[in-house]
Every structure is written in C-alpha cells, then in structure tokens.
Design an enzyme around this catalytic site. Structure first.
Site, PDB file in Angstrom:
ATOM      1  N   LYS A   1      12.568   4.477   3.658  1.00 11.02           N
ATOM      2  CA  LYS A   1      12.536   3.497   2.569  1.00 11.02           C
ATOM      3  C   LYS A   1      13.149   4.192   1.370  1.00 11.02           C
ATOM      4  O   LYS A   1      12.558   5.102   0.787  1.00 11.02           O
ATOM      5  CB  LYS A   1      11.114   3.047   2.264  1.00 11.02           C
ATOM      6  CG  LYS A   1      11.093   2.000   1.135  1.00 11.02           C
ATOM      7  CD  LYS A   1       9.759   1.895   0.475  1.00 11.02           C
ATOM      8  CE  LYS A   1       9.916   1.187  -0.869  1.00 11.02           C
ATOM      9  NZ  LYS A   1       8.677   1.233  -1.669  1.00 11.02           N
TER      10      LYS A   1
ATOM     11  N   ASN B   1       1.054  -1.637  -1.691  1.00 11.53           N
ATOM     12  CA  ASN B   1       0.171  -0.480  -1.680  1.00 11.53           C
ATOM     13  C   ASN B   1      -0.975  -0.661  -2.672  1.00 11.53           C
ATOM     14  O   ASN B   1      -2.134  -0.798  -2.312  1.00 11.53           O
ATOM     15  CB  ASN B   1       0.960   0.791  -1.992  1.00 11.53           C
ATOM     16  CG  ASN B   1       0.145   2.067  -1.869  1.00 11.53           C
ATOM     17  OD1 ASN B   1       0.685   3.156  -1.809  1.00 11.53           O
ATOM     18  ND2 ASN B   1      -1.170   1.989  -1.830  1.00 11.53           N
TER      19      ASN B   1
END
Length: 267
Positions: A105, A214
């Site tokens: 990522k 997250n």
C-alpha cells in the site's frame, strides 16, 4: 453466519481473490490481543502493516507481526509515515526483503498537518515500484486525473481518501468517488476518513470495491464491537448498491395505492 452479498462478482485485485471487502489496519490498538480479536471480528482478510513503524522480527512477542499469521491474514505492507518517494521506495523494498510479500500500500504524505498525499511523489514511486515487480495499491486524494494516472502506471488498485486520515468525517465528496469508480477498471478502495458504521455503509453505496480503515475501529470505545459493526455495514452498503436505490424526490409520494379506497363516509 452473515454471508457476502448475493449475486455479486468476486472481489479480485491483481491475482488474488478476496471474500471480504473490508481491509483493516493494525495501529493504535491498546494491546496486541485486542488488535487480533478486533481484526477477526471484522472478517477482514487483508491487513495492513506499516513497515516503518513495526518491528519486522516475528520472534519478538511484543511486536505486531508475532501475532499475525500469514496463514490467517493476507499481510499488506504499508509505507505509512513516508514523506518522499525515496522513503516510500526504501520501506516498500524493506518489507519485501523482510519476507512480507511483493504487495504494497503506497502512501506518500505531502503535508504534516492534513496528512494529504503528495500525488506527484506517489505517481513517481508507483511507476518505479511497478517496474520493480510490486503489486501497488496507491493511496491518493479524490482527484480523478491522479487516479487515472495511477491506473495507467500499473497499480492493481487505486485508493482515494474519503476524508483526511483519522478525521472520521466520512465521504466528503461522494461525487468524486463515484466518478473515479466509473472511470477506472482496476478496483477502487476508499481509504481514510471513515468514522463509524454509517460512514462505511454510505461509502460502499457509492459502488466502490472496498473500504480500508484503522482508526475508526482501533479508537472506538469497544474496538471488537465496532469491528463487527463495520463488517455488517460494508456488507449492507454493498447489498444496497447492487439492489439499486429508489429515485430521490422533493415531494411526498404515497406508499400505498390511492385508487379503490373505501369511502370514509361509509366507513
């Protein structure tokens, strides 16, 4: 058991197929046990690991990687915390050398206050990483032109933000997200800014392929409960998108027939 949406296409990125359209991170949890329990409750298969911020030695019990088995989770190395293309390249290669995998990522931050991405540096790093054999999932802003250039650079997924990292504001510009999805052929994963389950649901209703989050889970009062909520919200949003919402109107429309009604005077 909650099943994935009916009649849906497989969620494929690169050469890998996933069941869950929810991707989660590993930062900000109070304990490693809480992290693992929450990730399992979310149903996520792909889990991001910030190469710059974690101990890559799996033997250390206090480290995140000691608790995340690659047999259970697809670990996605992340260049979080990088402010230059050179740093992002360095940490992507470090993650691969440490035995994670050749996926990354890609995240190159351009501003410390807003944590918005540096799109020029992201494009430069993406091109070099793709040439080096990486499968790049690129974090970017909600700009269509940048998204198309990242696809042209060979990224396996483009990840526009919903709103700034950790803000919890949800999707600020749904039109831009929908237009990016309409114009790209690679998967579009909305990344950053989701704050609660309704945000995740609304995000998936835009037709995107998945959501990465997250803070929304890790910073909740009950991360495990929020992880379960996010799992259901992503499923509900995807189902609603596939079902096709009714047309919005500015006037009321009766939900029951207006013909054949009993005469009130003879009721």
């Amino acid at each position: 058991m909650v099943r994935d949406t009916r009649g849906d296409l497989p969620f494929v990125m690169g050469d890998h197929a996933f069941t869950s359209r929810l991707i989660v991170g590993t930062g900000k949890y109070r304990t490693n046990d809480e992290m693992v329990t929450a990730i399992r409750a979310s149903g996520a298969e792909m889990v991001t690991v910030a190469v710059r911020r974690v101990d890559l030695d799996r033997r250390r019990e206090e480290g995140i990687l000691h608790h995340l088995s690659p047999d259970e989770f697809f670990l996605l190395p992340n260049t979080a915390g990088c402010f230059t293309a050179e740093d992002a390249l360095r940490y992507a290669r470090l993650g691969r050398a440490a035995g994670l995998n050749d996926w990354v990522k890609l995240e190159v931050i351009g501003d410390e206050r807003t944590l918005l991405p540096d799109t020029a540096a992201t494009l430069a790093a993406a091109g070099e990483l793709v040439a080096d054999g990486f499968k790049v999932m690129a974090y970017t802003n909600d700009d269509l032109i940048t998204a198309m250039r990242l696809e042209d650079a060979g990224c396996v997924a483009v990840m526009p933000l919903a709103s700034p990292i950790g803000s919890g504001l949800g999707v600020v510009n749904p039109y831009y997200i929908r237009e990016i999805k309409r114009r790209l052929t690679v998967p579009v994963i909305v990344d950053a800014g989701v704050g609660t389950a309704s945000d995740a649901c609304v995000t998936m209703e835009q037709g995107v392929d998945g959501v990465l989050m997250n803070t929304a889970i890790a910073a909740a009062s009950d991360p495990v409960g929020m992880a379960r909520a996010m799992k259901l919200a992503v499923l509900a949003g995807r189902e609603a998108y596939l079902a096709g919402r009714m047309a919005a109107r500015e006037i009321a429309v009766p939900s029951s027939p207006t013909t054949g009604m009993l005469d009130r005077e003879h009721g």
